[in-house]
Design an enzyme around this catalytic site. Sequence first.
Site, PDB file in Angstrom:
ATOM      1  N   ASP A 138      53.086  -3.043 -10.023  1.00 29.72           N
ATOM      2  CA  ASP A 138      52.868  -2.979  -8.188  1.00 29.72           C
ATOM      3  C   ASP A 138      51.511  -1.652  -8.051  1.00 29.72           C
ATOM      4  O   ASP A 138      52.310  -1.350  -8.564  1.00 29.72           O
ATOM      5  CB  ASP A 138      55.040  -2.149  -8.519  1.00 29.72           C
ATOM      6  CG  ASP A 138      55.647  -2.343  -7.012  1.00 29.72           C
ATOM      7  OD1 ASP A 138      55.232  -2.523  -6.009  1.00 29.72           O
ATOM      8  OD2 ASP A 138      56.005  -1.390  -6.597  1.00 29.72           O
ATOM      9  N   HIS A 163      58.724   0.602   2.936  1.00 26.03           N
ATOM     10  CA  HIS A 163      59.205   1.568   1.661  1.00 26.03           C
ATOM     11  C   HIS A 163      60.139   2.522   1.950  1.00 26.03           C
ATOM     12  O   HIS A 163      60.295   3.674   3.003  1.00 26.03           O
ATOM     13  CB  HIS A 163      57.740   2.409   0.671  1.00 26.03           C
ATOM     14  CG  HIS A 163      57.421   0.919   0.190  1.00 26.03           C
ATOM     15  ND1 HIS A 163      55.870   0.874   0.588  1.00 26.03           N
ATOM     16  CD2 HIS A 163      57.346  -0.289  -0.978  1.00 26.03           C
ATOM     17  CE1 HIS A 163      55.198  -0.094  -0.060  1.00 26.03           C
ATOM     18  NE2 HIS A 163      56.081  -0.496  -0.752  1.00 26.03           N
ATOM     19  N   THR A 171      64.262   1.608  -3.816  1.00 31.81           N
ATOM     20  CA  THR A 171      64.782   1.893  -2.731  1.00 31.81           C
ATOM     21  C   THR A 171      66.851   2.035  -3.187  1.00 31.81           C
ATOM     22  O   THR A 171      67.507   2.955  -3.840  1.00 31.81           O
ATOM     23  CB  THR A 171      65.217   2.049  -1.520  1.00 31.81           C
ATOM     24  OG1 THR A 171      63.862   2.638  -1.339  1.00 31.81           O
ATOM     25  CG2 THR A 171      65.949   3.439  -0.691  1.00 31.81           C
TER      26      THR A 171
HETATM   27  P1  13P Z   1      62.001  -0.656  -0.921  1.00 29.15           P
HETATM   28  O1  13P Z   1      61.543   0.900  -0.911  1.00 29.15           O
HETATM   29  O2  13P Z   1      62.511  -0.934   0.288  1.00 29.15           O
HETATM   30  O3  13P Z   1      63.157  -0.892  -2.273  1.00 29.15           O
HETATM   31  O4  13P Z   1      61.274  -1.129  -1.922  1.00 29.15           O
HETATM   32  C1  13P Z   1      60.160  -1.104  -2.794  1.00 29.15           C
HETATM   33  C2  13P Z   1      58.687  -1.970  -3.250  1.00 29.15           C
HETATM   34  O5  13P Z   1      58.151  -2.680  -2.450  1.00 29.15           O
HETATM   35  C3  13P Z   1      58.075  -1.906  -4.418  1.00 29.15           C
HETATM   36  O6  13P Z   1      57.035  -1.916  -4.181  1.00 29.15           O
HETATM   37  O1  G3H Z   2      56.646   0.930  -3.750  1.00 27.04           O
HETATM   38  C1  G3H Z   2      57.286   1.658  -4.160  1.00 27.04           C
HETATM   39  C2  G3H Z   2      57.915   1.670  -5.214  1.00 27.04           C
HETATM   40  O2  G3H Z   2      59.393   2.182  -4.712  1.00 27.04           O
HETATM   41  C3  G3H Z   2      57.291   2.602  -6.204  1.00 27.04           C
HETATM   42  O3  G3H Z   2      57.368   3.796  -6.558  1.00 27.04           O
HETATM   43  O4  G3H Z   2      55.545   4.748  -7.302  1.00 27.04           O
HETATM   44  O5  G3H Z   2      56.984   6.296  -6.645  1.00 27.04           O
HETATM   45  O6  G3H Z   2      57.278   4.818  -8.908  1.00 27.04           O
HETATM   46  P1  G3H Z   2      57.118   5.047  -6.751  1.00 27.04           P
HETATM   47 ZN    ZN Z   3      56.135  -2.231  -2.551  1.00 25.54          ZN
END
Ligand code: 13P
Ligand code: G3H
Ligand code: ZN
Length: 308
Positions: A82, A180, A257
């Site tokens: 990700d 996010h 989240t």
């Molecule tokens: P949320 O913060 O809405 O859960 O999104 C997560 C996300 O896009 C991870 O790449």
């Molecule tokens: O898009 C972000 C995700 O919620 C991952 O968050 O980089 O704190 O692991 P993080």
């Molecule tokens: Zn994201």
Amino acid sequence: MPLVSSKEMFKGALKGGYAIGAFNVNNMEIVQGIVDAAVEEKAPLILQVSAGARKYARPEYLFHLVQAALETSNLPIVLHLDHGEDFEICKSCVDQGFTSVMIDGSKYPLEQNIAMTKKVVEYAHPRGVTVEAELGRLAGVEDAVSVAEKDAIFTDPAEALRFVEETGCDSLAIAIGTSHGAYKFKGTPTLDFERLEKIQKKLGDFPLVLHGASSVPADLVKACNDYGAKIPGAQGVPEDMITKATKTHVCKINIDTDLRLALTGTIRKCFAENPAEFDPRKYLGPARDAIKTVVKRKIKVLGCGGKA
Ligand code: 13P
Ligand code: G3H
Ligand code: ZN
């Protein structure tokens, strides 16, 4: 079953009018809670690892937790990076055995985003790994934002076509108003579905991705706040909007989240109600169950149950 690629999953989602849940994993209980839910609902699954999660849990641990999920579940699972911020982290995940990576060049000028995405595609594709890219900025948008302001931050449909053609990426994360975290909207939640329609008209049968798609359910926020958290005024994407998005070419819905809220609220409650308890299994176990409950609900909203 070995890890699978997202290609077939997205084909099914495009055809079937549903979306796959892509859930962020950071530790064993999160992996188990998600996988337990997907097994019960027979849902295809994307487990995704951010750079921060990979560093926190250490690359080998997360990778092998996912291997354990494969050995015990018989589910089609994609392991996805990700928000990869550069070629090096994408390469490292491809080399480790991930079946999908995201290169996120969205904060760079278009030409630079195209160049870095192309480089990752050229490395990943010969190795059977799919690539997600991002175009547009994920920003919380206020009710009163003007059309010109929206045009400046949201994904431009014509640019999206050029981007996909020139990079060869396999899926595209678009900006239509999600963001996010737990504070997504200052007023009434709105997503730019017209823009989404224009993008999909331009791209044809091409998989789109929604980041920042947590719904921040009021009951989960309340459970946190009732036990001492300070998360006032949190607001996510309403579940009916997520379901509406799944009927379009949006094939992947990113959720982190909502998992964090479920985990935190449960642990806070355990601590408050059982101050004499200090066995980690007594609060991590219920937290794992809470993750499972959230993911089962999410699978219903996405319509991907029974599609594994
Ligand atoms: P949320 O913060 O809405 O859960 O999104 C997560 C996300 O896009 C991870 O790449
Ligand atoms: O898009 C972000 C995700 O919620 C991952 O968050 O980089 O704190 O692991 P993080
Ligand atoms: Zn994201």
